[in-house]
Design an enzyme around this catalytic site. Structure first.
Site, PDB file in Angstrom:
ATOM      1  N   CYS A 127     -69.264 -77.884 -63.626  1.00 12.07           N
ATOM      2  CA  CYS A 127     -68.923 -76.261 -62.582  1.00 12.07           C
ATOM      3  C   CYS A 127     -69.678 -74.702 -63.433  1.00 12.07           C
ATOM      4  CB  CYS A 127     -67.177 -76.406 -62.763  1.00 12.07           C
ATOM      5  SG  CYS A 127     -66.742 -76.359 -64.044  1.00 12.07           S
ATOM      6  N   CYS A 135     -66.263 -78.421 -60.287  1.00 13.89           N
ATOM      7  CA  CYS A 135     -66.400 -79.422 -60.822  1.00 13.89           C
ATOM      8  C   CYS A 135     -67.428 -80.749 -60.294  1.00 13.89           C
ATOM      9  CB  CYS A 135     -65.121 -79.797 -61.573  1.00 13.89           C
ATOM     10  SG  CYS A 135     -64.277 -78.349 -62.371  1.00 13.89           S
ATOM     11  N   LYS A 200     -54.825 -82.207 -67.634  1.00 11.60           N
ATOM     12  CA  LYS A 200     -55.152 -81.057 -67.386  1.00 11.60           C
ATOM     13  C   LYS A 200     -55.066 -79.949 -66.469  1.00 11.60           C
ATOM     14  CE  LYS A 200     -59.775 -78.285 -66.809  1.00 11.60           C
ATOM     15  NZ  LYS A 200     -61.347 -78.235 -66.884  1.00 11.60           N
ATOM     16  N   ARG A 210     -63.831 -68.910 -67.462  1.00 10.73           N
ATOM     17  CA  ARG A 210     -64.413 -68.895 -66.240  1.00 10.73           C
ATOM     18  C   ARG A 210     -65.488 -67.254 -66.494  1.00 10.73           C
ATOM     19  NH1 ARG A 210     -59.836 -71.749 -62.060  1.00 10.73           N
ATOM     20  NH2 ARG A 210     -59.882 -73.109 -63.310  1.00 10.73           N
ATOM     21  N   LYS A 253     -54.636 -79.694 -71.992  1.00  7.80           N
ATOM     22  CA  LYS A 253     -54.651 -78.703 -72.167  1.00  7.80           C
ATOM     23  C   LYS A 253     -53.889 -77.997 -70.808  1.00  7.80           C
ATOM     24  CE  LYS A 253     -58.735 -76.775 -70.411  1.00  7.80           C
ATOM     25  NZ  LYS A 253     -60.316 -76.878 -69.701  1.00  7.80           N
ATOM     26  N   SER A 279     -59.071 -70.462 -73.334  1.00  9.50           N
ATOM     27  CA  SER A 279     -59.385 -68.825 -73.454  1.00  9.50           C
ATOM     28  C   SER A 279     -57.634 -68.069 -73.691  1.00  9.50           C
ATOM     29  CB  SER A 279     -60.085 -68.839 -72.689  1.00  9.50           C
ATOM     30  OG  SER A 279     -59.996 -69.448 -71.212  1.00  9.50           O
ATOM     31  N   TYR A 318     -60.028 -71.329 -80.094  1.00  9.76           N
ATOM     32  CA  TYR A 318     -60.972 -70.097 -80.849  1.00  9.76           C
ATOM     33  C   TYR A 318     -60.818 -70.180 -81.703  1.00  9.76           C
ATOM     34  CZ  TYR A 318     -62.167 -71.139 -75.532  1.00  9.76           C
ATOM     35  OH  TYR A 318     -63.002 -71.820 -74.694  1.00  9.76           O
TER      36      TYR A 318
HETATM   37  C1  PBG Z   1     -64.777 -76.742 -67.412  1.00 16.15           C
HETATM   38  C2  PBG Z   1     -63.796 -76.338 -68.651  1.00 16.15           C
HETATM   39  C3  PBG Z   1     -63.284 -75.434 -67.778  1.00 16.15           C
HETATM   40  C4  PBG Z   1     -61.946 -75.500 -69.617  1.00 16.15           C
HETATM   41  C5  PBG Z   1     -62.460 -76.372 -69.951  1.00 16.15           C
HETATM   42  N1  PBG Z   1     -63.544 -77.375 -69.755  1.00 16.15           N
HETATM   43  C6  PBG Z   1     -62.351 -74.682 -66.483  1.00 16.15           C
HETATM   44  C7  PBG Z   1     -61.862 -75.003 -65.906  1.00 16.15           C
HETATM   45  O1  PBG Z   1     -61.233 -75.793 -65.787  1.00 16.15           O
HETATM   46  O2  PBG Z   1     -61.878 -73.928 -65.205  1.00 16.15           O
HETATM   47  C8  PBG Z   1     -61.207 -74.093 -69.242  1.00 16.15           C
HETATM   48  C9  PBG Z   1     -60.962 -73.855 -71.201  1.00 16.15           C
HETATM   49  C10 PBG Z   1     -60.584 -72.545 -71.670  1.00 16.15           C
HETATM   50  O3  PBG Z   1     -60.001 -71.945 -70.760  1.00 16.15           O
HETATM   51  O4  PBG Z   1     -60.458 -71.752 -72.863  1.00 16.15           O
HETATM   52  N2  PBG Z   1     -64.278 -78.070 -66.738  1.00 16.15           N
HETATM   53 ZN    ZN Z   2     -65.653 -78.102 -64.081  1.00 15.53          ZN
END
Ligand code: PBG
Ligand code: ZN
Length: 328
Positions: A127, A135, A200, A210, A253, A279, A318
């Site tokens: 992505c 993705c 996830k 993002r 996650k 995040s 973080y």
């Molecule tokens: C990529 C990815 C993401 C995150 C980790 N790997 C973003 C998403 O799936 O849109 C999110 C990590 C975060 O928010 O700290 N696929």
């Molecule tokens: Zn991704």
């Protein structure tokens, strides 16, 4: 007290009366060795860039990476996961598996500077590298699962070749773990771990990430591949499947909204479990603390400990550096 009371009076406060006693009966420990710090690496300029929505987190050019890692290493943080922001994007995300890709260069540079003292994880997804922000491979308005697998395996192998200790597929494509495991083995990377983003969820808490990674989907959303937040059994099924596909570590996650999944996963699998404090979880705490509505240090400790107590072996956060500073 009434002698004939049917109720028993119990004093649970005894063991809480002094700090040394509280320490003695404490059930959960956390130290820096359990934390993984996400690092954003970009190749647009030679400048360190701030990230809107993530105060205290920046994007680093390769030339500044070693000094950034050194700050953390000095604090006792030794595990890192790299995310790349490439100079250019295209429809297949080809920057993800380039030998000279941004994450590949970052892995080589980090290994050069720190050798075996650190462990390096690479997020394996497309992505950040696709012009549409999804993705995987876009076919009409769907994300093609099996064509995406081919590109994810290429990406994982190139990351292993650049020195990643572990690849971390986060695309939520079916079969991503077994495809990557097979490709790694065939290419001679039998020792490279696969840490799968198994459960996830499609979460609104990824928004600051993002903007940091410039990876928001340009159309639609990620709900046809990431999990529905309503589903507990399905989350556990994803973990079981990834274990059977050969994952070395499974992940849940976001972390705090899904402590129930972490706890159940703990009794479901013997594999190490990772939790990702994402995040948005970071930003919620940071922004409340910046208004003095919350005590940042106390909340950081409380959330990380509760994620551990739920059953996570390791936490991607973080706040890794902040944790190390709090506990010195
Ligand atoms: C990529 C990815 C993401 C995150 C980790 N790997 C973003 C998403 O799936 O849109 C999110 C990590 C975060 O928010 O700290 N696929
Ligand atoms: Zn991704």
């Amino acid at each position: 007290m009434k002698v004939d009371s049917p109720h028993v009076f119990r004093r649970t406060r005894r063991a809480r009366s002094r700090e040394v006693l509280r320490e003695l009966v404490s059930e959960t420990a956390l130290d820096e060795g359990k934390l993984i710090l996400p690092i954003f690496v970009h190749e647009r300029s030679s400048k360190v860039e701030d990230i809107a929505g993530m105060p205290g987190v920046s994007r680093y050019p390769i030339g500044r990476l070693a000094e950034r890692l050194a700050e953390s290493v000095e604090l006792g943080i030794r595990n890192f996961i790299f995310f790349g922001i490439p100079e250019t994007k295209d429809s297949t995300g080809s920057g993800a598996w380039l030998e000279s890709g941004v994450v590949q260069k970052a892995l080589i540079e980090a290994r050069r500077a720190f050798g075996e003292k650190i462990t390096l994880f690479a997020d394996t997804c497309l992505c950040e590298y696709t012009s549409h922000g999804h993705c995987g491979v876009v076919k009409g308005d769907i994300i093609d699962n099996d064509e995406t697998l081919e590109l994810l395996t290429r990406t994982a192998v190139s990351q292993a070749r650049a020195g990643a200790d572990a690849v971390a597929p986060s695309a939520m494509m079916d079969g991503q773990v077994v495809s990557i495991r097979n490709a790694l083995d065939q290419e001679g990377f039998k020792q490279t771990l696969v840490m799968s983003y198994s459960s996830k969820f499609a979460s609104s808490l990824y928004a600051p990430f993002r903007s940091a990674a410039e990876s928001a989907p340009k159309f639609g959303n990620r709900r046809t591949y990431q999990m529905d937040i309503r589903n507990r059994r399905e989350a556990l099924r994803e973990i079981r499947i990834d274990e059977s596909e050969g994952a070395d570590v499974v992940m849940v996650k976001p972390a705090l909204p899904n402590l129930d999944i972490i706890a159940e996963a703990r009794s479901l699998t013997d594999l190490p479990i990772a939790a990702y404090q994402v995040s948005g979880e970071y930003t919620m705490i940071k922004s409340a603390a910046s208004m003095n509505y919350l005590d940042e240090r106390a909340v950081v400790l409380e959330t990380l400990i509760s994620i551990r107590r739920a059953g996570a072996d390791m936490i991607i956060t973080y706040f890794a550096d902040d944790f190390a500073k709090i506990t010195v």
